[in-house]
Design a protein around this motif. Sequence first.
Motif, PDB file in Angstrom:
ATOM      1  N   LYS A 223       0.807  -1.210   0.000  1.00  0.00           N
ATOM      2  CA  LYS A 223       0.000   0.000   0.000  1.00  0.00           C
ATOM      3  C   LYS A 223       0.845   1.267   0.000  1.00  0.00           C
ATOM      4  CE  LYS A 223      -4.129   1.854   2.251  1.00  0.00           C
ATOM      5  NZ  LYS A 223      -5.116   1.627   3.353  1.00  0.00           N
ATOM      6  N   GLU A 224       1.893   1.308   0.836  1.00  0.00           N
ATOM      7  CA  GLU A 224       2.736   2.493   0.935  1.00  0.00           C
ATOM      8  C   GLU A 224       3.474   2.769  -0.374  1.00  0.00           C
ATOM      9  OE1 GLU A 224       2.154   0.807   5.009  1.00  0.00           O
ATOM     10  OE2 GLU A 224       2.686   0.004   3.027  1.00  0.00           O
ATOM     11  N   VAL A 225       3.897   1.702  -1.044  1.00  0.00           N
ATOM     12  CA  VAL A 225       4.613   1.857  -2.317  1.00  0.00           C
ATOM     13  C   VAL A 225       3.658   2.331  -3.407  1.00  0.00           C
ATOM     14  CG1 VAL A 225       5.957   0.667  -4.092  1.00  0.00           C
ATOM     15  CG2 VAL A 225       6.340   0.145  -1.672  1.00  0.00           C
ATOM     16  N   LYS A 226       2.484   1.741  -3.450  1.00  0.00           N
ATOM     17  CA  LYS A 226       1.481   2.146  -4.450  1.00  0.00           C
ATOM     18  C   LYS A 226       1.126   3.623  -4.284  1.00  0.00           C
ATOM     19  CE  LYS A 226      -1.767   1.172  -7.612  1.00  0.00           C
ATOM     20  NZ  LYS A 226      -2.519   2.437  -7.731  1.00  0.00           N
ATOM     21  N   PHE A 227       0.945   4.046  -3.026  1.00  0.00           N
ATOM     22  CA  PHE A 227       0.633   5.450  -2.769  1.00  0.00           C
ATOM     23  C   PHE A 227       1.756   6.347  -3.274  1.00  0.00           C
ATOM     24  CE2 PHE A 227       1.171   9.243  -0.203  1.00  0.00           C
ATOM     25  CZ  PHE A 227      -0.089   9.827  -0.275  1.00  0.00           C
ATOM     26  N   ALA A 228       3.007   6.018  -2.920  1.00  0.00           N
ATOM     27  CA  ALA A 228       4.148   6.854  -3.310  1.00  0.00           C
ATOM     28  C   ALA A 228       4.335   6.872  -4.823  1.00  0.00           C
ATOM     29  CB  ALA A 228       5.413   6.351  -2.621  1.00  0.00           C
ATOM     30  N   THR A 229       4.172   5.724  -5.466  1.00  0.00           N
ATOM     31  CA  THR A 229       4.324   5.644  -6.920  1.00  0.00           C
ATOM     32  C   THR A 229       3.283   6.509  -7.619  1.00  0.00           C
ATOM     33  OG1 THR A 229       5.206   3.396  -6.739  1.00  0.00           O
ATOM     34  CG2 THR A 229       4.384   4.079  -8.893  1.00  0.00           C
ATOM     35  N   ASP A 230       2.045   6.403  -7.179  1.00  0.00           N
ATOM     36  CA  ASP A 230       0.978   7.194  -7.792  1.00  0.00           C
ATOM     37  C   ASP A 230       1.190   8.686  -7.568  1.00  0.00           C
ATOM     38  OD1 ASP A 230      -0.197   4.864  -8.635  1.00  0.00           O
ATOM     39  OD2 ASP A 230      -1.784   4.858  -7.116  1.00  0.00           O
ATOM     40  N   ARG A 231       1.577   9.053  -6.338  1.00  0.00           N
ATOM     41  CA  ARG A 231       1.771  10.486  -6.041  1.00  0.00           C
ATOM     42  C   ARG A 231       2.982  11.035  -6.787  1.00  0.00           C
ATOM     43  NH1 ARG A 231      -2.102   8.787  -3.939  1.00  0.00           N
ATOM     44  NH2 ARG A 231      -2.723   9.235  -6.087  1.00  0.00           N
ATOM     45  N   ALA A 232       4.029  10.235  -6.962  1.00  0.00           N
ATOM     46  CA  ALA A 232       5.208  10.696  -7.697  1.00  0.00           C
ATOM     47  C   ALA A 232       4.865  10.946  -9.165  1.00  0.00           C
ATOM     48  CB  ALA A 232       6.346   9.687  -7.577  1.00  0.00           C
ATOM     49  N   PHE A 233       4.031  10.092  -9.748  1.00  0.00           N
ATOM     50  CA  PHE A 233       3.586  10.321 -11.123  1.00  0.00           C
ATOM     51  C   PHE A 233       2.760  11.605 -11.208  1.00  0.00           C
ATOM     52  CE2 PHE A 233       0.377   9.869 -14.472  1.00  0.00           C
ATOM     53  CZ  PHE A 233       1.196   9.722 -15.576  1.00  0.00           C
ATOM     54  N   GLU A 234       1.864  11.800 -10.261  1.00  0.00           N
ATOM     55  CA  GLU A 234       1.061  13.019 -10.236  1.00  0.00           C
ATOM     56  C   GLU A 234       1.952  14.253 -10.052  1.00  0.00           C
ATOM     57  OE1 GLU A 234      -1.801  12.491  -7.163  1.00  0.00           O
ATOM     58  OE2 GLU A 234      -2.897  10.916  -8.238  1.00  0.00           O
ATOM     59  N   GLN A 235       3.013  14.104  -9.264  1.00  0.00           N
ATOM     60  CA  GLN A 235       3.970  15.191  -9.087  1.00  0.00           C
ATOM     61  C   GLN A 235       4.544  15.611 -10.434  1.00  0.00           C
ATOM     62  OE1 GLN A 235       7.214  14.244  -6.375  1.00  0.00           O
ATOM     63  NE2 GLN A 235       8.588  15.699  -7.384  1.00  0.00           N
ATOM     64  N   ALA A 236       4.954  14.630 -11.227  1.00  0.00           N
ATOM     65  CA  ALA A 236       5.536  14.929 -12.544  1.00  0.00           C
ATOM     66  C   ALA A 236       4.528  15.611 -13.455  1.00  0.00           C
ATOM     67  CB  ALA A 236       6.054  13.645 -13.185  1.00  0.00           C
ATOM     68  N   VAL A 237       3.328  15.062 -13.533  1.00  0.00           N
ATOM     69  CA  VAL A 237       2.308  15.618 -14.436  1.00  0.00           C
ATOM     70  C   VAL A 237       1.936  17.040 -14.026  1.00  0.00           C
ATOM     71  CG1 VAL A 237      -0.063  15.377 -15.256  1.00  0.00           C
ATOM     72  CG2 VAL A 237       1.420  13.351 -15.096  1.00  0.00           C
ATOM     73  N   THR A 238       1.742  17.258 -12.729  1.00  0.00           N
ATOM     74  CA  THR A 238       1.399  18.594 -12.248  1.00  0.00           C
ATOM     75  C   THR A 238       2.499  19.598 -12.559  1.00  0.00           C
ATOM     76  OG1 THR A 238       0.087  17.646 -10.443  1.00  0.00           O
ATOM     77  CG2 THR A 238       0.753  19.943 -10.205  1.00  0.00           C
ATOM     78  N   TRP A 239       3.747  19.183 -12.375  1.00  0.00           N
ATOM     79  CA  TRP A 239       4.897  20.038 -12.663  1.00  0.00           C
ATOM     80  C   TRP A 239       4.941  20.413 -14.144  1.00  0.00           C
ATOM     81  CZ3 TRP A 239       7.989  22.664  -9.544  1.00  0.00           C
ATOM     82  CH2 TRP A 239       9.259  23.090  -9.977  1.00  0.00           C
ATOM     83  N   PHE A 240       4.734  19.422 -14.985  1.00  0.00           N
ATOM     84  CA  PHE A 240       4.785  19.680 -16.433  1.00  0.00           C
ATOM     85  C   PHE A 240       3.617  20.549 -16.887  1.00  0.00           C
ATOM     86  CE2 PHE A 240       7.128  15.390 -17.027  1.00  0.00           C
ATOM     87  CZ  PHE A 240       8.314  15.972 -16.600  1.00  0.00           C
ATOM     88  N   ASN A 241       2.434  20.255 -16.371  1.00  0.00           N
ATOM     89  CA  ASN A 241       1.265  21.036 -16.771  1.00  0.00           C
ATOM     90  C   ASN A 241       1.441  22.521 -16.428  1.00  0.00           C
ATOM     91  OD1 ASN A 241      -0.013  18.757 -17.751  1.00  0.00           O
ATOM     92  ND2 ASN A 241      -1.371  18.518 -15.992  1.00  0.00           N
ATOM     93  N   TYR A 242       2.162  22.795 -15.385  1.00  0.00           N
ATOM     94  CA  TYR A 242       2.381  24.182 -14.980  1.00  0.00           C
ATOM     95  C   TYR A 242       3.507  24.849 -15.749  1.00  0.00           C
ATOM     96  CZ  TYR A 242       2.556  28.267 -11.955  1.00  0.00           C
ATOM     97  OH  TYR A 242       2.518  29.553 -11.492  1.00  0.00           O
ATOM     98  N   TRP A 243       4.603  24.106 -15.986  1.00  0.00           N
ATOM     99  CA  TRP A 243       5.817  24.749 -16.490  1.00  0.00           C
ATOM    100  C   TRP A 243       6.084  24.595 -17.976  1.00  0.00           C
ATOM    101  CZ3 TRP A 243       7.746  28.461 -13.804  1.00  0.00           C
ATOM    102  CH2 TRP A 243       7.672  28.447 -12.414  1.00  0.00           C
ATOM    103  N   VAL A 244       5.401  23.682 -18.674  1.00  0.00           N
ATOM    104  CA  VAL A 244       5.670  23.574 -20.114  1.00  0.00           C
ATOM    105  C   VAL A 244       4.991  24.705 -20.877  1.00  0.00           C
ATOM    106  CG1 VAL A 244       6.007  21.082 -20.092  1.00  0.00           C
ATOM    107  CG2 VAL A 244       3.732  22.021 -20.504  1.00  0.00           C
TER     108      VAL A 244
END
Length: 244
Positions: A223-244
């Motif tokens: 569970k902890e790994v799944k949470f971190a993996t999903d949030r890390a992907f969301e981190q990338a997408v959110t970062w790109f959506n803002y800065w590209v």
Amino acid sequence: MASLPPGECCIRGIKHEGTPKGSIEKIAKIPTYFARPAKPNGSAIFIFGDVFGPIYQNVQLIADDFAAQGYLTVVPDLLHGDPVNVDLFLGGKFDLGEWLGRHDPTTVDPIADAVIDHLKNSLKVKSIAGVGYCFGAKYVVRHLKENQLDVAYIAHPSFVTSEELSAITKPLSIAASEIDAIFTKEKRFESEKILADLKLPYQINLYGGVEHGFALRGDLSIKEVKFATDRAFEQAVTWFNYWV
């Protein structure tokens, strides 16, 4: 160094379930996994993979996930068809140091340059975001400059020098694991100081209870790994959506 050289933790991990939807094509004779979005947003993501290369289900699945967010996503073979052989490594018959010597900036940088040139000048994308996992993070950092990558996200980086990190000129987001013998707490603090001094947009998110490699090769049944993996992907997408 801002992160230590790759080690055994770089080749541990779990194969994720799913069926890749993209295709293997060529960019300047370089085998490349293409994941094409149904509704393109005009930008591209260049994934600099880990020591397993692009013919690896996990990285292809995550490329598909980025494409589902509207980004044309490519995963080129940065390793000249020579990924780490896990069986030989675990059997003590693989010389990681010698392998790294075959895959250094003199061999990887020209491939990255060719792919960036193709995306910009042949495919005419409006911006390019770099994604780097472990080994690949070094080469994202090396190309996070004017007229190359426009923005970047790296997860549990290895082999990045302080000089390379100090030379970036574009926004960078980092996903760090709490348990990491390569991107250690000390290296994370060093990287934070370098980035703060640069006065560029940056972000470092720390994911507790997970190990090096979690963002690409974590055991998603935990569970902890799944949470971190999903949030890390969301981190990338959110970062790109803002800065590209």
